[in-house]
Design a protein around this motif. Structure first.
Motif, short mmCIF file in Angstrom:
data_model
loop_
_atom_site.label_atom_id
_atom_site.label_comp_id
_atom_site.label_asym_id
_atom_site.label_seq_id
_atom_site.Cartn_x
_atom_site.Cartn_y
_atom_site.Cartn_z
N ILE A 5 9.71 10.94 36.28
CA ILE A 5 8.60 10.90 35.33
C ILE A 5 8.41 9.46 34.87
CG2 ILE A 5 7.72 11.72 33.10
CD1 ILE A 5 9.52 14.17 33.42
N ILE A 6 7.17 9.00 34.87
CA ILE A 6 6.86 7.68 34.33
C ILE A 6 6.59 7.84 32.84
CG2 ILE A 6 5.36 5.68 34.46
CD1 ILE A 6 7.07 6.12 36.94
N SER A 7 7.42 7.19 32.01
CA SER A 7 7.29 7.36 30.56
C SER A 7 7.32 6.01 29.86
CB SER A 7 8.43 8.24 30.02
OG SER A 7 9.68 7.60 30.18
N PHE A 8 6.68 5.96 28.69
CA PHE A 8 6.68 4.74 27.88
C PHE A 8 8.09 4.40 27.40
CE2 PHE A 8 2.20 5.84 27.60
CZ PHE A 8 1.57 4.61 27.59
N GLU A 9 8.89 5.39 27.12
CA GLU A 9 10.19 5.17 26.50
C GLU A 9 11.19 4.52 27.45
OE1 GLU A 9 13.16 5.18 23.59
OE2 GLU A 9 11.01 5.54 23.43
N GLN A 32 -4.52 8.70 32.94
CA GLN A 32 -3.19 8.32 32.47
C GLN A 32 -2.65 7.13 33.25
OE1 GLN A 32 0.38 10.68 33.47
NE2 GLN A 32 0.71 10.90 31.25
N ARG A 33 -2.85 7.14 34.57
CA ARG A 33 -2.39 6.01 35.38
C ARG A 33 -3.10 4.71 34.98
NH1 ARG A 33 0.56 7.63 39.99
NH2 ARG A 33 1.57 9.59 39.39
N SER A 34 -4.34 4.81 34.62
CA SER A 34 -5.08 3.62 34.16
C SER A 34 -4.50 3.08 32.86
CB SER A 34 -6.57 3.95 33.99
OG SER A 34 -7.29 2.81 33.58
N GLU A 35 -4.10 4.00 31.97
CA GLU A 35 -3.46 3.58 30.72
C GLU A 35 -2.15 2.87 31.02
OE1 GLU A 35 -4.56 3.84 27.55
OE2 GLU A 35 -6.46 4.62 28.33
N PHE A 36 -1.37 3.42 31.95
CA PHE A 36 -0.12 2.78 32.34
C PHE A 36 -0.38 1.39 32.94
CE2 PHE A 36 2.20 7.08 33.13
CZ PHE A 36 2.38 7.22 31.75
N TYR A 87 -7.09 -1.99 43.04
CA TYR A 87 -7.37 -1.10 41.92
C TYR A 87 -7.54 0.33 42.42
CZ TYR A 87 -8.33 -5.67 39.97
OH TYR A 87 -8.22 -6.98 39.61
N GLN A 88 -7.18 1.29 41.55
CA GLN A 88 -7.20 2.69 41.98
C GLN A 88 -8.63 3.23 42.07
OE1 GLN A 88 -5.11 5.16 39.15
NE2 GLN A 88 -6.81 5.20 37.72
N ARG A 100 -10.26 -0.36 30.82
CA ARG A 100 -9.53 0.68 31.56
C ARG A 100 -10.51 1.74 32.08
NH1 ARG A 100 -5.77 1.56 26.21
NH2 ARG A 100 -5.18 -0.63 25.94
N ASN A 101 -9.95 2.64 32.86
CA ASN A 101 -10.66 3.85 33.26
C ASN A 101 -11.98 3.57 33.98
OD1 ASN A 101 -8.65 5.48 31.93
ND2 ASN A 101 -9.66 4.95 29.99
N ALA A 102 -11.88 2.83 35.07
CA ALA A 102 -13.08 2.58 35.88
C ALA A 102 -13.64 3.90 36.39
CB ALA A 102 -12.73 1.66 37.04
N GLY A 103 -14.90 4.12 36.12
CA GLY A 103 -15.56 5.36 36.48
C GLY A 103 -16.01 6.15 35.27
N HIS A 104 -15.45 5.84 34.10
CA HIS A 104 -15.88 6.50 32.87
C HIS A 104 -17.23 5.96 32.43
CE1 HIS A 104 -11.69 8.12 31.41
NE2 HIS A 104 -11.89 8.32 32.70
N PHE A 105 -17.71 6.49 31.32
CA PHE A 105 -19.04 6.17 30.79
C PHE A 105 -19.00 4.83 30.04
CE2 PHE A 105 -22.82 8.47 28.53
CZ PHE A 105 -23.65 7.43 28.88
N THR A 106 -18.45 3.79 30.65
CA THR A 106 -18.43 2.44 30.08
C THR A 106 -18.56 1.44 31.21
OG1 THR A 106 -16.00 2.29 30.20
CG2 THR A 106 -16.94 3.06 28.13
N ASN A 107 -19.20 0.33 30.93
CA ASN A 107 -19.33 -0.70 31.95
C ASN A 107 -17.96 -1.33 32.24
OD1 ASN A 107 -20.56 -2.30 33.84
ND2 ASN A 107 -21.77 -3.50 32.38
N GLN A 108 -17.84 -1.92 33.43
CA GLN A 108 -16.57 -2.45 33.88
C GLN A 108 -16.76 -3.84 34.51
OE1 GLN A 108 -13.74 -1.07 33.23
NE2 GLN A 108 -14.39 0.97 32.58
N PRO A 109 -15.67 -4.62 34.58
CA PRO A 109 -15.75 -5.92 35.26
C PRO A 109 -16.08 -5.76 36.74
CG PRO A 109 -13.78 -5.78 33.87
CD PRO A 109 -14.37 -4.40 33.92
#
Length: 1002
Positions: A832-836, A921-925, A908-909, A883-892
């Motif tokens: 598991i990939i975790s912040f902790e 979640q992977r974008s947040e990581f 990039y994914q 973050r989150n390329a593909g969401h309802f926000t412009n991107q670089p």
């Protein structure tokens, strides 16, 4: 025989008498030569020189040049005028039959070492100092069109790292002198002293009201840079130990301009500038953006676009394109500055009075305005017998800042490029049938800041004997800050049908005043080749702060929003009164043998109200030594090209009590709950009287060399600072009912580094000169020890052997060619990939090295001054905030190179929508991985100024200088983002500023 002797003696006396009479007659005739009024102007390559001593050789009479460099003196044709000024070669001119002179003084680099620098409680010649002191003067400050005094230091001094926090008017700067010593956030600021008065840089605002400017207010914005004569930075133990617990992070000594003797002169200055954002983030256009969105839905197997996907489902015009960065942060900020001063006086008393006013608009859309104005007075008196001196200075500054409640940068980077128009056909805010939140609606919510600041100081000095002087330094400061953030119903979509009943406003009222009294006695004695200088004194300071933070809501009308009495509900969520008391005894003993060997001892016994009984006092001290080997005979004989040479070293301890007040007490706060209609109390802090002062041990060794009459001058220093007994809030288990308790951790933080400053004068003639200065700092920070770190809550922040400025990140291993998702190292192997447990990759965002290259070129009446700043560092790139390329926000545009099909090797994914939780979640990581870190080094033309002084023959009694100035003109960088200087994303970058200035002296 006797008769002959008597006759001879009689003749001899007659001859001597005749000769005496002749000499007396000649002398009388000489003295009776007619005197005439001699006038003239003294200047250097840059322009007129005020304060030059003009004397008659062999006589007591003399005068000083005024603000225009002009002088007048009565003299005879046979007299010789002597012109002398610190740092310049002395000139002698025989008057003859002239009665007007134009004198050009040339800089004497050998005398530059005679410049006296401010070391706080005492002054010392630059060549004789045993400590590390950096310095800039009004000449460097006046060429920079900026409003914050800290910004004037950027790139100019070795060992002083300064980062601008925001380009918004009234924004501040972060400053670190020789690194980060403390583990506590906000505990690494230096001590500021203005004309001998300590000035607190602690926050003055509130997080609910200071929402557009990083930090909780910027009190240093109250100081007008044009009022400053010099700024000295004390860095090593020898220079800072006399300030004891307050000198651990360095000391910034600010000296303001003073009145000068001479005829009354008036100086008028004006400056007008235009500013715009330095670098924009490269974002997708409409075609690129919609392609990304369509692919994101395809990747998530969504064939019917959701009803709220207005950008792609046909609701919005898919051919429309708006560059939102240009619209929301692409404006031009205009700044207007005016200042006038009057100065004059005699040798016994002089004065200076000045007033200034500044206005600055914003790059944001809307009528936002920052106004700043104030006045300053200085008076100096010196008795005729030079025994008694009185110096008084006071400044009053008022600021009025009207800002939007948010920084528009994040909005400008997130809005879809095909988002609707801001206004409808009638000019009203366009809500496009409630399909978006109009960004200009944020302009309805205003952040208003009103700050007044009084700083006053009086120094009384009396010379009891030639070698014994007593002095008392008295200071008082009074700061008031009132700010608010309004949330009117008009900032929301009218479709919500909200009224003033839903309007609210946050208030913050803050006051801070302090006084200080410092009696001192100074003794100086010379014994042959030995010289002693002793200083003893005491310091008594009291500081009181009061803060009230309120939320007012439910109004009958939005026009009554700023009338707190009109609110149906007023909630006081913070009401503090804090008193800080401090006292100290300090001393200094300086020994100088034959201007070759110097030893400097300093010490201070500090007492602070921030510690419990038995821990309130601590002792700090330092020893510094210097060997001026250029004064040795064997060096002068063997190395004639060596004009100056000095070895110096220092070691000592300073401390810190920067932990806030009342931290050792078991305190209570108001409860947010009521019982039987009464608000009760709840425990807020645990009692712990055992924690005590942090300790910072500092060592330094330095070499200073001047070659070829100091046309080449090198200063290099190596330092090691170790801070221990760290004061932090130790986290506690939730079962205790308290989040933390103040403790001393047995952790040691080390800062070490090299500092080098090189001054070169390639050319120096009467009409042309070129002076180049370069400073370079290679600094390192390391956590030396932290017992029990692995079992503490700090394990996610620090690693022994690594800098304390690190970020612990996920280790990005690439994009899976099969799934198109980001991959990371599973450090603990639990699947598991975790912040902790999996953020164990370390990156240090502290600069590897930094510095500046400053050049000053003069040709006749022209002066060109420019500074290049350079920094080698890493930082988060655009992926940290975008973050989150593909969401309802412009991107670089960099995300155009994303994974699109099986087998792709892409950086990039794949694009994904909000429905793809795994990709989200992977974008947040990824945003917190080493994949989001890149080189953020840059070289910046930080400042450039071209000045021309109109010749005196054109304007006669008027001195006129015109200038063109620029700030942040060119930035050379490979950084993947907006501006590489900022350590935090989403804030307005520094502005590129072009300015025009005019100075008149008459």
């Amino acid at each position: 025989m006797n008769k002959f002797s008597l006759n001879q003696r009689a003749k001899l006396f007659r001859y001597l008498g005749l000769l005496s009479w002749l000499l007396y007659s000649v002398s009388t005739l000489a003295q009776q030569q007619p005197q005439q009024l001699i006038t003239g102007t003294v200047s250097d390559a840059q322009g007129s020189l005020p304060g030059v001593t003009v004397s008659i050789k062999g006589k007591a009479s003399g005068t000083l040049t005024n603000e225009n460099g002009q002088f007048s003196i009565n003299a005879t044709p046979s007299d010789v005028l002597v012109f002398s000024y610190m740092g310049y070669k002395t000139q002698e001119i025989t008057i003859g039959n002239q009665n007007g002179f134009q004198i050009l003084l040339l800089e004497d680099t050998t005398q530059l070492k005679e410049v006296v620098v401010n070391a706080g409680y005492y002054s010392v010649k630059d060549k004789e100092r045993t400590g590390s002191i950096g310095r800039i003067t009004a000449k460097e400050i006046e060429t920079q069109p900026i409003t914050n005094l800290v910004g004037t230091l950027q790139g100019r001094l070795a060992g002083v790292n300064i980062v601008q926090e925001s380009g918004i008017a009234g924004g501040g700067f972060q400053i670190n002198v020789r690194g980060v010593n403390s583990l506590r956030t906000g505990a690494n600021n230096p001590l500021y002293i203005i004309d001998g008065v300590p000035y607190s840089s602690d926050p003055i605002s509130d997080r609910q009201t200071s929402t557009s400017i990083p930090g909780d207010g910027n009190p240093l914005a109250s100081i007008n840079p044009n009022d400053i004569e010099s700024i000295e930075i004390l860095k090593d133990a020898d220079a800072t130990a006399i300030y004891g617990s307050r000198g651990a992070n360095g000391v910034v000594l600010i000296s303001t301009k003073r009145g000068k003797s001479g005829a009354t002169s008036v100086t008028v200055e004006t400056n007008h500038s235009f500013g715009s954002v330095t670098r924009m983030m490269k974002l997708m256009n409409t075609e690129q953006y919609l392609k990304m969105r369509r692919e994101a839905f395809a990747n998530d197997n969504i064939t019917t676009y959701p009803a709220n996907a207005f950008d792609i489902n046909g609701t919005w015009d898919q051919t429309r394109y708006t560059d939102w960065q240009k619209v929301l942060i692409g404006g031009t900020a205009q700044t207007n500055f005016w200042q006038a001063s009057v100065s004059g006086g005699t040798q016994q008393s002089n004065f200076l009075f000045s007033g200034n006013y500044r206005t600055e608009t914003s790059v944001f859309p809307g009528d936002f305005l920052y106004k700043k104005g104030g006045a300053r007075v200085n008076y100096n008196y010196n008795s005729k017998d030079n025994r008694f001196q009185f110096n008084f200075s006071a400044s009053y500054m008022a600021q009025d800042n009207n800002l939007p409640w948010i920084d528009y940068v994040t909005l400008a980077r997130n809005l879809a490029p095909n988002a609707p128009a801001l206004h409808d056909s009638q000019g009203n805010l366009n809500w496009e049938n409630s399909t978006w939140e109009n960004p200009l609606a944020n302009s309805e919510s205003k952040s208003l800041i009103n700050t007044t600041d009084l700083i006053s100081n009086a120094v009384l000095t009396y010379k009891i004997a030639n070698n014994l002087t007593v002095k008392s330094n008295l200071g008082f400061t009074d700061l008031k800050n009132n700010d608010s953030r309004s949330l009117p119903s008009t900032m929301y979509n009218p479709a919500f049908n909200l009224t003033s009943q839903q309007s609210s406003i946050y208030w913050n009222n803050f006051t801070r005043n302090s006084w200080i009294v410092e009696p001192q006695i100074n003794w100086v004695k010379n014994y042959g080749k030995s010289s002693f200088n002793a200083l003893a004194g005491a310091s008594y300071q009291s500081q009181k702060s009061e803060k009230t933070a309120t939320l007012s809501a439910i109004f009958s009308s939005n026009s009554l929003l700023y009338n707190q009495a009109a609110a149906a509900q007023n909630i006081i969520y913070n009401n503090d009164e804090i008193e800080y008391k401090y006292q100290a005894f300090f001393g200094r003993l300086n020994y100088d043998y034959d201007k070759r060997f110097i030893i400097n001892l300093t010490g201070r016994r500090d007492g602070s109200s921030r510690f419990g009984p038995g821990k309130q006092f601590a002792t700090f001290g330092a020893v510094g030594a210097a060997w001026l080997f250029s004064n040795e005979t064997f060096v002068q004989n063997k190395l004639p090209f060596l004009s100056f040479g000095k070895l110096r070293s220092s070691y000592g301890t300073t401390g810190s009590d920067q932990i806030g007040d009342y931290q050792f007490l078991n305190t209570y706060s108001n409860s947010s709950f009521q019982y039987a209609g009464t608000i009760g109390l709840q425990p807020a802090r645990l009692y712990n009287p055992n924690f005590s002062w942090e300790t910072n041990k500092k060592w330094e060794a330095s070499l200073e060399i001047g070659l070829l009459n100091d046309r080449i001058f090198l200063t290099t220093a190596y330092y090691i600072n170790r801070s221990s007994n760290q004061l932090v809030g130790l986290p506690l288990p939730g079962t205790t009912g308290f989040p933390s308790i103040q403790e001393n951790l047995n952790a040691v933080v080390e800062n070490r580094g090299w500092e080098t400053t090189l001054r070169v004068i390639p050319f120096k003639t009467d009409n042309f000169s070129w002076i180049a200065n370069i400073n370079f700092t290679k600094a390192g920070n390391k956590l030396i020890s932290f017992p029990g770190l692995e079992n503490s809550s700090f394990r996610t922040q620090y690693v022994v052997g690594q800098p304390t400025t690190i970020r612990k990140l996920f280790n990005f291993t690439g994009v899976d060619p099969q799934t198109g998702l980001y991959q990371f190292q599973d450090v603990n192997g639990d699947g598991i990939i975790s912040f902790e447990y999996d953020r164990e990759t370390v990156r240090d965002f502290n600069p590897d090295f930094y510095g500046g290259l400053h050049n000053l070129i003069t040709y006749k009446k022209f002066q060109l001054d420019f500074l290049f700043q350079f920094v080698k560092q890493e930082n988060f790139n655009f992926a940290n905030t975008k973050r989150n390329a593909g969401h309802f926000t412009n991107q670089p545009v960099a995300y155009l190179n994303s994974w699109s099909q099986v087998g792709d090797n892409a950086p990039y994914q794949l694009y994904g929508t909000t429905a793809n939780q795994t990709a989200t979640q992977r974008s947040e990581f990824f945003s917190l991985s080493n994949g989001a870190v890149s080189d953020a080094s840059f070289i910046r033309l930080k400042n450039i100024a071209l000045t021309y002084e109109i010749p005196k023959k054109v304007l006669k009694d008027l001195t006129c200088r015109v200038s063109l100035q620029g700030q942040n003109i060119v930035t050379i960088t490979s950084y993947q983002g907006a501006d590489p200087e900022f350590t935090l994303g989403g804030t307005l970058p520094p502005l590129r500023i072009y300015a025009m200035g005019l100075q008149l002296i008459f």
